[in-house]
Design a protein around this motif. Structure first.
Motif, PDB file in Angstrom:
ATOM      1  N   THR A 278       0.836  -1.206   0.000  1.00  0.00           N
ATOM      2  CA  THR A 278       0.000   0.000   0.000  1.00  0.00           C
ATOM      3  C   THR A 278       0.866   1.250   0.000  1.00  0.00           C
ATOM      4  OG1 THR A 278      -1.751  -1.135   1.233  1.00  0.00           O
ATOM      5  CG2 THR A 278      -1.806   1.270   1.201  1.00  0.00           C
ATOM      6  N   GLY A 279       1.876   1.252   0.848  1.00  0.00           N
ATOM      7  CA  GLY A 279       2.690   2.443   1.022  1.00  0.00           C
ATOM      8  C   GLY A 279       3.601   2.763  -0.130  1.00  0.00           C
ATOM      9  N   GLN A 280       3.823   1.788  -1.010  1.00  0.00           N
ATOM     10  CA  GLN A 280       4.784   2.012  -2.096  1.00  0.00           C
ATOM     11  C   GLN A 280       4.144   1.762  -3.468  1.00  0.00           C
ATOM     12  OE1 GLN A 280       8.913   1.142   0.209  1.00  0.00           O
ATOM     13  NE2 GLN A 280       7.618  -0.621  -0.074  1.00  0.00           N
ATOM     14  N   ALA A 283       0.395   3.259  -3.715  1.00  0.00           N
ATOM     15  CA  ALA A 283       0.519   4.720  -3.731  1.00  0.00           C
ATOM     16  C   ALA A 283       0.925   5.214  -5.118  1.00  0.00           C
ATOM     17  CB  ALA A 283       1.539   5.169  -2.689  1.00  0.00           C
ATOM     18  N   ILE A 302       7.456   9.212  -5.499  1.00  0.00           N
ATOM     19  CA  ILE A 302       7.664   7.922  -4.819  1.00  0.00           C
ATOM     20  C   ILE A 302       9.147   7.704  -4.541  1.00  0.00           C
ATOM     21  CG2 ILE A 302       7.415   5.432  -4.991  1.00  0.00           C
ATOM     22  CD1 ILE A 302       4.778   6.764  -4.588  1.00  0.00           C
ATOM     23  N   PHE A 344      -4.436   9.018   2.171  1.00  0.00           N
ATOM     24  CA  PHE A 344      -4.840   8.980   0.762  1.00  0.00           C
ATOM     25  C   PHE A 344      -5.847  10.086   0.454  1.00  0.00           C
ATOM     26  CE2 PHE A 344      -2.680   4.994   0.814  1.00  0.00           C
ATOM     27  CZ  PHE A 344      -2.325   4.744  -0.509  1.00  0.00           C
ATOM     28  N   MET A 347      -3.798  13.070  -0.089  1.00  0.00           N
ATOM     29  CA  MET A 347      -3.145  13.008  -1.405  1.00  0.00           C
ATOM     30  C   MET A 347      -4.086  13.535  -2.487  1.00  0.00           C
ATOM     31  SD  MET A 347      -1.268   9.300  -0.932  1.00  0.00           S
ATOM     32  CE  MET A 347      -0.688   9.126  -2.624  1.00  0.00           C
ATOM     33  N   VAL A 361       3.552  10.434   1.100  1.00  0.00           N
ATOM     34  CA  VAL A 361       4.066   9.098   0.798  1.00  0.00           C
ATOM     35  C   VAL A 361       5.169   8.723   1.782  1.00  0.00           C
ATOM     36  CG1 VAL A 361       5.221   7.657  -0.937  1.00  0.00           C
ATOM     37  CG2 VAL A 361       3.438   9.264  -1.642  1.00  0.00           C
ATOM     38  N   LEU A 364       3.686   7.114   4.685  1.00  0.00           N
ATOM     39  CA  LEU A 364       3.360   5.718   4.392  1.00  0.00           C
ATOM     40  C   LEU A 364       4.607   4.837   4.472  1.00  0.00           C
ATOM     41  CD1 LEU A 364       0.969   6.186   1.318  1.00  0.00           C
ATOM     42  CD2 LEU A 364       0.327   5.809   3.710  1.00  0.00           C
TER      43      LEU A 364
END
Length: 460
Positions: A278-280, A283, A302, A344, A347, A361, A364
């Motif tokens: 999810t975090g990478q 995203a 990222i 999110f 974001m 990010v 995250l």
């Protein structure tokens, strides 16, 4: 001197000294071990994640172009096949690692992964060979998944079995960096190639360059790894005839070991897997496909967040040596479950601000480092030496390969089906909360485990 396993190469590096019957590895040798193990593992992650990083472009070359959304989802499905077979790779190469040796197993996985990645770089497209293109792509992803299923466990066990007990979390955390570093390097190579060739050339043929580059990276890593000795703990086990003749049976046929595997899966690795992806990865897809952030901008966001976050893998790995693994991992799961939706949502509100997106990010990624930094040390400590490679790899690759690896496909499919851009987050939030509950009740703190004690008890 530690013995080497059959078929491996041996060179003169520092011989470990002996202290109360234990192999004490010198600091310089330990850092060589970490460099060789982490470098090779990073390359395997790089190979595995290029595909995910280029999913949007690959979908246009290997699937029909009449429905871009369906093509993208099919590409994510192909991406997911590599994760689904990772547990099988864990069994195959875990068995080799527990019988022949840790080093031998992860030399083989390195070659398999590099060869499969290079094949994607020369694979004809759908326009050239029709349905044979996506079918070949799936087969290659299966090979990559099998290879990765054997790689991580070998590297984590190899480093841990060289490390002093009181700093195991710190030293194994360098293996934990490799997954994020592999993703970072894949993004950097993709971004550099795209900027060098231009967007049109990159979309046409330049996307193949990152895949072909793998050949050079794998060759260098294989050379470095081949110069290492076997792990001292496994070497002593083998010399004493204490290795398992049937590690899969001993891992899966043992009721107590099964219990530890299930607790490790649902109380640690399942949550860790969904938080990582999810975090990478998710995203990245959210930025590109949902918020329509330009490819280069999204990639830079990222990549910068990953670069800023990577030192925290070591920070939390080292912290786990002092305060324990369990509380850090469970805190990371709980924070992620609580914060995913707000992050999110933020974001979406700041889609036109790359700096704000990078900061979000980064948050995250911090959750990722909390759950992932200490987990290699925890898994190594949870299982006995003679089946450690096999047993460790099973919950790790079920948690990451199935729960985590399927996340982009599941979350994206839920989002498309519901029309709600946040609906896909229900999956990682739910899994993370399950891990908090199961881990909180059943997960045992094992940071005080001394790996050599097991061998000494057997010898007594």
């Amino acid at each position: 001197m530690a013995q080497t396993s059959p078929g491996t190469l041996d060179v003169a590096i520092e011989s470990p000294s002996r202290e109360s019957g234990r192999e004490v590895v010198s600091s310089s040798t330990l850092w060589k071990v970490i460099f060789a193990s982490a470098g090779g593992t990073m390359i395997e992650w790089y190979d595995f994640y290029i595909f995910g990083s280029l999913a949007a472009i690959i979908s246009t070359h290997f699937f029909p172009k009449d429905n871009p959304t369906a093509g993208f989802l099919m590409t994510l499905g192909t991406f997911a096949t590599g994760f689904v077979v990772r547990p099988f790779g864990a069994l195959v190469f875990g068995r080799i690692g527990d019988i022949v040796g840790r080093k031998y197993a992860f030399l083989v996985t390195l070659l398999l992964m590099g060869g499969a990645t290079a094949l994607i770089g020369i694979l004809p497209t759908y326009e050239k060979i029709g349905l044979a293109a996506p079918l070949a792509l799936v087969l290659i992803r299966l090979v990559q998944g099998l290879a990765l299923g054997g790689e991580y466990g070998g590297a984590a066990v190899y480093v841990a079995e060289h490390s002093p007990d009181e700093r195991r979390g710190f030293y194994t955390s360098f293996i934990q960096i490799t997954a994020t570093l592999g993703l970072f390097v894949s993004l950097a190579v993709i971004l550099g190639t795209r900027m060098l060739l231009g967007e049109d050339a990159f979309k046409d043929w330049g996307w193949r360059v990152p895949f072909l580059l793998s050949v050079l990276l794998v060759a260098v890593s294989f050379y470095v790894r081949s110069r290492l000795h076997e792990s001292p703990i496994f070497a002593k086990l083998k010399a004493a005839g204490k290795t398992s003749a049937a590690p899969i049976k001993d891992s899966l046929g043992n009721k107590r070991n099964w219990k530890v595997i299930l607790i490790a899966l649902f109380g640690a690795t399942a949550g860790q897997g969904v938080i990582w992806y999810t975090g990478q990865f998710y995203a990245l897809y959210f930025l590109q496909n949902t918020l329509k952030v330009p490819f280069i901008t999204a990639t830079i966001v990222i990549a910068v967040a990953l670069a800023l976050g990577m030192p925290f893998f070591v920070f939390f790995g080292a912290l786990s040596d002092r305060i324990g693994r369990k509380k850090i991992m469970l805190a990371g799961n709980l924070l992620a479950a609580v914060c995913f939706y707000p992050v999110f949502w933020a974001m979406k509100q700041n889609a036109d601000s790359p700096v704000t997106l990078t900061a979000l990010v980064f948050v995250l990624v911090i959750f990722v480092t909390m759950v992932y930094g200490p987990i290699a040390a925890y898994l190594v400590e949870a299982f006995p030496a003679k089946v450690r490679y096999t047993s460790l790899s099973i919950p790790y690759h079920l948690g990451n390969g199935v729960f985590g690896g399927l996340l982009p496909l599941i979350a994206s499919s839920v989002t498309v089906a519901t029309g709600n851009i946040y609906a896909g987050l229900a999956y990682p939030i739910g899994v993370a909360l399950i891990t908090v509950v199961v881990g909180g009740i059943f997960l045992k703190e094992r940071s005080d485990v001394r790996l050599w004690d097991e061998l000494e008890r057997d010898a007594a």
